[in-house]
Design a protein around this motif. Sequence first.
Motif, mmCIF file in Angstrom:
data_model
loop_
_atom_site.group_PDB
_atom_site.id
_atom_site.type_symbol
_atom_site.label_atom_id
_atom_site.label_comp_id
_atom_site.label_asym_id
_atom_site.label_seq_id
_atom_site.Cartn_x
_atom_site.Cartn_y
_atom_site.Cartn_z
ATOM 1 N N VAL A 136 -16.835 13.919 -17.697
ATOM 2 C CA VAL A 136 -15.505 13.609 -17.180
ATOM 3 C C VAL A 136 -15.355 14.236 -15.794
ATOM 4 N N ILE A 137 -14.978 13.412 -14.841
ATOM 5 C CA ILE A 137 -14.651 13.886 -13.497
ATOM 6 C C ILE A 137 -13.165 13.646 -13.318
ATOM 7 N N GLN A 138 -12.454 14.689 -12.929
ATOM 8 C CA GLN A 138 -10.998 14.602 -12.818
ATOM 9 C C GLN A 138 -10.559 14.991 -11.410
ATOM 10 N N VAL A 139 -9.651 14.199 -10.853
ATOM 11 C CA VAL A 139 -9.055 14.499 -9.544
ATOM 12 C C VAL A 139 -7.541 14.540 -9.748
ATOM 13 N N THR A 140 -6.963 15.707 -9.500
ATOM 14 C CA THR A 140 -5.524 15.915 -9.668
ATOM 15 C C THR A 140 -4.928 16.287 -8.319
ATOM 16 N N ASP A 141 -3.799 15.675 -7.996
ATOM 17 C CA ASP A 141 -3.139 15.995 -6.737
ATOM 18 C C ASP A 141 -1.667 16.315 -6.967
ATOM 19 N N SER A 142 -1.070 16.945 -5.974
ATOM 20 C CA SER A 142 0.366 17.266 -6.023
ATOM 21 C C SER A 142 1.136 16.282 -5.147
ATOM 22 N N GLY A 143 0.631 15.069 -5.051
ATOM 23 C CA GLY A 143 1.196 14.065 -4.162
ATOM 24 C C GLY A 143 2.440 13.398 -4.687
ATOM 25 N N GLN A 144 2.708 12.211 -4.173
ATOM 26 C CA GLN A 144 3.950 11.494 -4.441
ATOM 27 C C GLN A 144 4.073 11.005 -5.873
ATOM 28 N N LYS A 173 3.466 11.000 -12.456
ATOM 29 C CA LYS A 173 4.924 10.989 -12.493
ATOM 30 C C LYS A 173 5.421 11.019 -11.053
ATOM 31 N N PRO A 174 6.397 10.193 -10.735
ATOM 32 C CA PRO A 174 6.931 10.205 -9.375
ATOM 33 C C PRO A 174 7.363 11.613 -8.957
ATOM 34 N N GLY A 175 6.934 11.998 -7.771
ATOM 35 C CA GLY A 175 7.280 13.303 -7.221
ATOM 36 C C GLY A 175 6.486 14.459 -7.795
ATOM 37 N N GLN A 176 5.593 14.194 -8.757
ATOM 38 C CA GLN A 176 4.838 15.286 -9.389
ATOM 39 C C GLN A 176 3.330 15.129 -9.279
ATOM 40 N N ASP A 190 3.138 3.029 3.399
ATOM 41 C CA ASP A 190 3.342 3.193 4.840
ATOM 42 C C ASP A 190 4.061 4.496 5.175
ATOM 43 N N ASN A 191 4.851 5.018 4.242
ATOM 44 C CA ASN A 191 5.543 6.288 4.474
ATOM 45 C C ASN A 191 4.574 7.457 4.543
ATOM 46 N N TYR A 192 3.364 7.267 4.045
ATOM 47 C CA TYR A 192 2.365 8.338 4.039
ATOM 48 C C TYR A 192 1.324 8.136 5.124
ATOM 49 N N ASP A 193 1.612 7.224 6.058
ATOM 50 C CA ASP A 193 0.721 6.984 7.185
ATOM 51 C C ASP A 193 -0.702 6.730 6.699
ATOM 52 N N ALA A 239 -6.353 10.933 -2.870
ATOM 53 C CA ALA A 239 -5.537 12.119 -3.154
ATOM 54 C C ALA A 239 -5.096 12.784 -1.849
ATOM 55 N N ILE A 240 -6.000 12.876 -0.891
ATOM 56 C CA ILE A 240 -5.661 13.460 0.404
ATOM 57 C C ILE A 240 -4.612 12.605 1.112
#
Length: 145
Positions: free
Chosen positions: A73-81, A132-135, A102-105, A51-52
């Motif tokens: 339930v363990i949940q990991v939510t991110d605001s990534g790509q 979802k892409p971008g969300q 590779d775009n995210y190094d 996620a990071i």
Amino acid sequence: NDTVEQVVTMLTYLAQKRQQKLSLHLWPDGIHFAFDENRLQQILYNLINNAIKYTRKEGKIVVSTRIEGETAVIQVTDSGQGMNEQEQAAAFSLYYRTDDADNYDTTGRGLGLYIVRMLTEAHGGHVDLTSKPGQGSTFRVYLPM
């Protein structure tokens, strides 16, 4: 809950270094289940670290725990790509990396999510993903208590 809190604390510095907010929401009564603590740490580390990696500067990552019936339930939510349907279908495959990793190094060999799935299933649980892409993405690990 202690193990979840330890791993989040360990990775908070990395998130802060990337100017991200990593927060934790634990089930208030605590969760107790029979699971190898080292393997649980490995699952959490892989999910949170991913996620990071895939969340841009100033993004948010939320780790939470809850109980659904007899399941933790363990949940990991991110605001990534986020990921499209094809990427989601392959996400837990051995050596899989998204086309734009590779775009995210990011570094890695595409083992993290595969290991998450294998360890979770070895302990009688399962893992799923919505994205979802971008969300961003949400990974959920379901473990019997």
